[in-house]
Motif scaffolding. Sequence first.
Motif, mmCIF file in Angstrom:
data_model
loop_
_atom_site.group_PDB
_atom_site.id
_atom_site.type_symbol
_atom_site.label_atom_id
_atom_site.label_comp_id
_atom_site.label_asym_id
_atom_site.label_seq_id
_atom_site.Cartn_x
_atom_site.Cartn_y
_atom_site.Cartn_z
ATOM 1 N N ILE A 139 -11.854 6.817 8.582
ATOM 2 C CA ILE A 139 -11.019 5.631 8.405
ATOM 3 C C ILE A 139 -10.245 5.648 7.087
ATOM 4 C CG2 ILE A 139 -11.025 3.112 8.187
ATOM 5 C CD1 ILE A 139 -11.437 4.113 11.020
ATOM 6 N N TYR A 140 -10.890 6.028 5.994
ATOM 7 C CA TYR A 140 -10.193 6.070 4.696
ATOM 8 C C TYR A 140 -9.004 7.029 4.726
ATOM 9 C CZ TYR A 140 -9.621 6.788 -0.386
ATOM 10 O OH TYR A 140 -9.125 6.906 -1.666
ATOM 11 N N PRO A 141 -9.181 8.280 5.144
ATOM 12 C CA PRO A 141 -8.010 9.155 5.213
ATOM 13 C C PRO A 141 -6.995 8.713 6.262
ATOM 14 C CG PRO A 141 -9.971 10.282 6.016
ATOM 15 C CD PRO A 141 -10.427 9.023 5.375
ATOM 16 N N LEU A 142 -7.455 8.114 7.365
ATOM 17 C CA LEU A 142 -6.524 7.669 8.405
ATOM 18 C C LEU A 142 -5.615 6.562 7.887
ATOM 19 C CD1 LEU A 142 -5.576 7.773 11.356
ATOM 20 C CD2 LEU A 142 -7.382 6.111 11.900
ATOM 21 N N ILE A 143 -6.187 5.566 7.204
ATOM 22 C CA ILE A 143 -5.375 4.479 6.644
ATOM 23 C C ILE A 143 -4.404 5.032 5.594
ATOM 24 C CG2 ILE A 143 -5.432 2.356 5.289
ATOM 25 C CD1 ILE A 143 -8.094 1.690 6.592
ATOM 26 N N SER A 144 -4.876 5.965 4.781
ATOM 27 C CA SER A 144 -4.015 6.566 3.758
ATOM 28 C C SER A 144 -2.882 7.354 4.398
ATOM 29 C CB SER A 144 -4.845 7.476 2.842
ATOM 30 O OG SER A 144 -5.871 6.742 2.212
ATOM 31 N N TRP A 145 -3.176 8.044 5.489
ATOM 32 C CA TRP A 145 -2.154 8.793 6.219
ATOM 33 C C TRP A 145 -1.095 7.843 6.799
ATOM 34 C CZ3 TRP A 145 -1.335 8.784 11.683
ATOM 35 C CH2 TRP A 145 -0.437 9.755 12.140
ATOM 36 N N ILE A 146 -1.549 6.727 7.375
ATOM 37 C CA ILE A 146 -0.621 5.735 7.921
ATOM 38 C C ILE A 146 0.245 5.150 6.814
ATOM 39 C CG2 ILE A 146 -0.465 3.470 9.023
ATOM 40 C CD1 ILE A 146 -3.041 4.212 10.573
ATOM 41 N N LEU A 147 -0.375 4.821 5.686
ATOM 42 C CA LEU A 147 0.351 4.232 4.557
ATOM 43 C C LEU A 147 1.391 5.197 4.000
ATOM 44 C CD1 LEU A 147 0.611 1.831 2.600
ATOM 45 C CD2 LEU A 147 -1.165 2.873 1.201
ATOM 46 N N SER A 148 1.080 6.486 4.000
ATOM 47 C CA SER A 148 2.015 7.483 3.448
ATOM 48 C C SER A 148 3.109 7.852 4.431
ATOM 49 C CB SER A 148 1.249 8.738 3.045
ATOM 50 O OG SER A 148 0.703 9.387 4.188
ATOM 51 N N LYS A 195 -1.047 8.687 -4.035
ATOM 52 C CA LYS A 195 -0.864 7.263 -4.357
ATOM 53 C C LYS A 195 -1.488 6.400 -3.267
ATOM 54 C CE LYS A 195 3.553 7.892 -6.823
ATOM 55 N NZ LYS A 195 3.797 9.307 -6.495
ATOM 56 N N ALA A 196 -1.323 6.803 -2.011
ATOM 57 C CA ALA A 196 -1.858 6.021 -0.898
ATOM 58 C C ALA A 196 -3.374 5.911 -0.975
ATOM 59 C CB ALA A 196 -1.435 6.652 0.429
ATOM 60 N N LEU A 197 -4.043 7.007 -1.296
ATOM 61 C CA LEU A 197 -5.500 6.987 -1.422
ATOM 62 C C LEU A 197 -5.942 5.977 -2.477
ATOM 63 C CD1 LEU A 197 -6.100 10.838 -1.283
ATOM 64 C CD2 LEU A 197 -7.062 9.191 0.336
ATOM 65 N N LEU A 198 -5.208 5.938 -3.581
ATOM 66 C CA LEU A 198 -5.531 5.013 -4.670
ATOM 67 C C LEU A 198 -5.236 3.571 -4.276
ATOM 68 C CD1 LEU A 198 -6.650 5.214 -7.532
ATOM 69 C CD2 LEU A 198 -4.307 5.367 -8.378
ATOM 70 N N ILE A 199 -4.118 3.359 -3.610
ATOM 71 C CA ILE A 199 -3.728 2.007 -3.195
ATOM 72 C C ILE A 199 -4.746 1.424 -2.225
ATOM 73 C CG2 ILE A 199 -2.027 0.702 -1.855
ATOM 74 C CD1 ILE A 199 0.122 2.564 -3.065
#
Length: 370
Positions: A99-108, A117-121
């Motif tokens: 879930i963490y990488p998936l949300i970061s991937w969607i955000l980026s 930056k997405a991982l940090l956000i």
Amino acid sequence: MQFIQRLNSPLINMLFVALIYGIYLILLLAKFNYNPAYLISLGEKFADLNQIPEKLVVWKNYGYDGQFYYRLSLNPFTSKRQEFGITLDIPSYRHQRIIYPLISWILSSGNKDFVPKALLIVNFVAILLIGLVGGYLAKSFKLHSLWGLVFAIHPGFPYTLSRNLTEILQTCFLLTALLLINKRRFLFSAILLTLAILTRETALIVAISSLLTFKNRYFLLPVICYGIWQIILFLNWGQAPILLANLNLSNSLSGVSSYLRYTLGFATYGQKLGFIQLCFLLIFTISVFNAFVSSKAYTFTKVAWIFYLLMGMFYTSYIWVADIAFFRALTEFYILGAAILLSSKSKLMPAVFLLTAVIWSLSLKQFGYF
């Protein structure tokens, strides 16, 4: 008193968390020229310097776990152990925390340069929500909302935030699920427990405890989804992560006892700090047990906390090696323990959480350890 009462709002909690962790991140990033790629902790042992994305920083060691969540954020649907110049050490085990990488991937939006930056956000927003939800949870226990800040000062969170790890996001889902369970919103709480498990599989203990306590069919959802995801990962990687569950567990107390012996040397700052942190964990454990009788927390919370305590005691030396490892591994132990204390009449509660704030502040000082 009127001033304190004006602060009785979960939104105020969120603002306090934003201020404290915002300053922390500014100071942290300032050490690395405000380049969030440093926080990935990519080690040369898992990196092909000729293939990795530009602007990444590679450390001359094995790096840390955040490098694998970064790798999965580049392609959450991967079936390759080596991609983008980064190798997954244990592919199925890392991939189960999707879930963490998936949300970061969607955000980026597929922009590889934005992923750091997405991982940090994602983690920063999650810690703000922990402050907000913690305030509502405190109010549900008839307390001032500021008591909810105790969930945001888990001593492991500074490490999680500074290394792009999963514990903050998992806690955000888990804590919100606890709040909704208190409101008898079982369907939505089950959905959040599912997300918590797919962020960090150890939340499965809470889901199973909830199912056994309430006998509600909605709590089958997290267990079923976890099982389906395990099958998918087995088909993708040829190995089910659940079979690797004993990677960090021992059949004895050798891990914690070995670390205790190390700290008793009192020769270095690390040994002295480690001993203080172990004393804190002991005090916290005794305080939670002392609060069991008067606590209004549901039975599943207490049962799950005991299981997390036992897990912590049987972690191997791979976990009981430094605060960055054991505080992260004890996240659910702390969060559920804090909920039990907040919902009790324990007179130890103010002193325990004051001590927690001190230990947390020591974790904040550790951000320069790269």
